[in-house]
Design an enzyme around this catalytic site. Structure first.
Site, PDB file in Angstrom:
ATOM      1  CB  SER A 125      -1.410  -1.661   8.071  1.00  0.00           C
ATOM      2  OG  SER A 125      -1.346  -0.757   9.153  1.00  0.00           O
ATOM      3  CE1 TYR A 162      -1.022   2.779   4.862  1.00  0.00           C
ATOM      4  CE2 TYR A 162      -1.835   2.232   7.053  1.00  0.00           C
ATOM      5  CZ  TYR A 162      -0.921   2.044   6.036  1.00  0.00           C
ATOM      6  OH  TYR A 162       0.086   1.124   6.186  1.00  0.00           O
ATOM      7  CB  THR A 222      10.043   2.313   7.013  1.00  0.00           C
ATOM      8  OG1 THR A 222       8.711   2.819   7.152  1.00  0.00           O
ATOM      9  CG2 THR A 222      10.061   0.830   7.315  1.00  0.00           C
TER      10      THR A 222
HETATM   11  N1  LIG Z   1       6.083   1.801   8.123  1.00  0.00           N
HETATM   12  C1  LIG Z   1       5.102   1.343   8.892  1.00  0.00           C
HETATM   13  O1  LIG Z   1       4.973   1.726  10.057  1.00  0.00           O
HETATM   14  C2  LIG Z   1       4.123   0.344   8.348  1.00  0.00           C
HETATM   15  C3  LIG Z   1       3.275  -0.309   9.262  1.00  0.00           C
HETATM   16  C4  LIG Z   1       2.375  -1.254   8.780  1.00  0.00           C
HETATM   17  C5  LIG Z   1       2.322  -1.529   7.438  1.00  0.00           C
HETATM   18  N2  LIG Z   1       3.152  -0.867   6.571  1.00  0.00           N
HETATM   19  C6  LIG Z   1       3.059  -1.196   5.154  1.00  0.00           C
HETATM   20  O2  LIG Z   1       4.294  -1.752   4.761  1.00  0.00           O
HETATM   21  C7  LIG Z   1       4.529  -1.502   3.385  1.00  0.00           C
HETATM   22  C8  LIG Z   1       5.907  -0.905   3.189  1.00  0.00           C
HETATM   23  O3  LIG Z   1       5.962   0.286   3.930  1.00  0.00           O
HETATM   24  P1  LIG Z   1       7.323   1.086   4.239  1.00  0.00           P
HETATM   25  O4  LIG Z   1       7.154   1.651   5.583  1.00  0.00           O
HETATM   26  O5  LIG Z   1       8.504   0.268   3.912  1.00  0.00           O
HETATM   27  O6  LIG Z   1       7.143   2.292   3.185  1.00  0.00           O
HETATM   28  P2  LIG Z   1       8.188   3.317   2.550  1.00  0.00           P
HETATM   29  O7  LIG Z   1       9.443   3.328   3.328  1.00  0.00           O
HETATM   30  O8  LIG Z   1       7.425   4.596   2.391  1.00  0.00           O
HETATM   31  O9  LIG Z   1       8.442   2.681   1.105  1.00  0.00           O
HETATM   32  C9  LIG Z   1       7.356   2.572   0.222  1.00  0.00           C
HETATM   33  C10 LIG Z   1       7.769   1.746  -0.969  1.00  0.00           C
HETATM   34  O10 LIG Z   1       6.639   1.643  -1.855  1.00  0.00           O
HETATM   35  C11 LIG Z   1       7.044   2.011  -3.159  1.00  0.00           C
HETATM   36  N3  LIG Z   1       5.924   2.592  -3.897  1.00  0.00           N
HETATM   37  C12 LIG Z   1       5.010   3.497  -3.443  1.00  0.00           C
HETATM   38  N4  LIG Z   1       4.171   3.832  -4.439  1.00  0.00           N
HETATM   39  C13 LIG Z   1       4.555   3.118  -5.536  1.00  0.00           C
HETATM   40  C14 LIG Z   1       4.089   3.043  -6.871  1.00  0.00           C
HETATM   41  N5  LIG Z   1       3.042   3.775  -7.304  1.00  0.00           N
HETATM   42  N6  LIG Z   1       4.712   2.215  -7.737  1.00  0.00           N
HETATM   43  C15 LIG Z   1       5.766   1.471  -7.316  1.00  0.00           C
HETATM   44  N7  LIG Z   1       6.257   1.498  -6.071  1.00  0.00           N
HETATM   45  C16 LIG Z   1       5.658   2.329  -5.182  1.00  0.00           C
HETATM   46  C17 LIG Z   1       8.164   3.010  -2.949  1.00  0.00           C
HETATM   47  O11 LIG Z   1       8.966   3.069  -4.133  1.00  0.00           O
HETATM   48  P3  LIG Z   1      10.093   4.236  -4.301  1.00  0.00           P
HETATM   49  O12 LIG Z   1      11.228   3.857  -3.387  1.00  0.00           O
HETATM   50  O13 LIG Z   1      10.449   4.160  -5.740  1.00  0.00           O
HETATM   51  O14 LIG Z   1       9.418   5.504  -3.900  1.00  0.00           O
HETATM   52  C18 LIG Z   1       8.893   2.391  -1.751  1.00  0.00           C
HETATM   53  O15 LIG Z   1       9.790   1.385  -2.170  1.00  0.00           O
HETATM   54  C19 LIG Z   1       3.373  -0.596   2.936  1.00  0.00           C
HETATM   55  O16 LIG Z   1       2.383  -1.359   2.311  1.00  0.00           O
HETATM   56  C20 LIG Z   1       2.843  -0.027   4.244  1.00  0.00           C
HETATM   57  O17 LIG Z   1       1.484   0.344   4.138  1.00  0.00           O
HETATM   58  C21 LIG Z   1       4.055   0.046   6.996  1.00  0.00           C
END
Ligand SMILES: NC(=O)c1ccc[n+]([C@@H]2O[C@H](COP(=O)([O-])OP(=O)(O)OC[C@H]3O[C@@H](n4cnc5c(N)ncnc54)[C@H](OP(=O)(O)O)[C@@H]3O)[C@@H](O)[C@H]2O)c1
Length: 222
Positions: free
Chosen positions: A127, A140, A173
């Site tokens: 991130s 975080y 997301t």
């Molecule tokens: N969104 C942003 O703005 C952003 C920006 C920079 C970086 N990121 C990073 O990008 C990545 C994906 O983020 P996202 O925005 O797509 O998140 P999201 O929509 O909240 O989805 C999170 C995913 O992680 C899975 N997960 C969480 N805890 C878990 C566990 N204990 N065991 C197995 N699976 C688990 C969830 O599974 P379930 O569907 O089963 O709950 C879901 O598929 C993350 O690492 C986040 O830190 C996000």
């Protein structure tokens, strides 16, 4: 035989986008916490569901036991517990680090033989918060700084494995929706990076010819 890929957190959000782009020419394992959360994307892509709570060490050992060779491991699953240092509890810190750091280290450790066999590629979805820390983002950001350190060490320890840290800004997301709600603002997904844009950067890193090592990618919304 197609190369194999495991994408954690691939039932929705960024992980689903990465899985969509890889599924064209990889056998993809779709990670997520439960069978329900991975069912739709697995079916859509003709991919293999891989439901496991990554913070459950016993479940992780069982779920990785049959993976003999792995070309691509995308550590995408993550959680964001935001709040001031005053408000974040020890449980919040543990929850964040369990998912964002400890699970990544353990899953990598278990899959190292399979990755070495394939001369594989580990992608760490980090991130912008892994490069700078803002107010309310201490837990975080600390977890993502730790994730970066993990990747830097892994890259040097394992010369046959490529390790790429990807540092996107805000992405449209569920996680971002929850963050914006917590900030008390209204949500406009068009202000953020699209899932497909970030997924394409990941795919590009994976497709980079073997003479190059894409170590870090930074993407910010324009
Ligand atoms: N969104 C942003 O703005 C952003 C920006 C920079 C970086 N990121 C990073 O990008 C990545 C994906 O983020 P996202 O925005 O797509 O998140 P999201 O929509 O909240 O989805 C999170 C995913 O992680 C899975 N997960 C969480 N805890 C878990 C566990 N204990 N065991 C197995 N699976 C688990 C969830 O599974 P379930 O569907 O089963 O709950 C879901 O598929 C993350 O690492 C986040 O830190 C996000």
């Amino acid at each position: 035989m197609s190369p194999t890929a495991l994408v954690t957190g691939a039932g929705r959000g960024l992980g689903a986008g990465i899985a969509r782009l890889l599924a064209a020419d990889h056998d993809v394992l779709i990670g997520g916490t439960t069978a329900d959360s991975v069912a739709a994307v697995s079916e859509e892509l003709g991919a293999t569901p891989w439901p496991v709570d990554l913070t459950d060490a016993d479940a992780l050992r069982t779920a990785t036991a049959d993976v003999d060779s792995l070309d691509v491991l995308v550590h995408n699953a993550g959680v964001a517990d935001l709040g001031t240092v005053e408000d974040l509890t020890l449980a919040d810190w543990r929850h964040t680090f369990e998912a964002n750091v400890f699970a990544v280290a353990e899953l990598t450790r278990l899959l190292l033989p399979a990755l070495r066999r394939a001369h594989g590629h580990v992608v760490l979805i980090n991130s912008g918060a892994g490069l700078r820390a803002n107010p309310r983002w201490s837990a975080y950001a600390a977890s993502k700084f730790a994730l970066r350190a993990f990747g830097d060490a892994l890259r040097q320890e394992e010369p046959d494995i490529r390790v790429t840290s990807v540092h996107p800004g805000r992405i449209d997301t569920d996680m971002q929706r929850a963050i914006v709600a917590g900030e008390g603002k209204s949500y406009d997904g068009s202000q953020y990076l699209s899932v497909d844009t970030v997924a394409r950067a990941v795919r590009h890193a994976i497709d980079t010819p073997a003479d190059a090592h894409p170590t870090e990618i930074v993407l910010r919304p324009r």
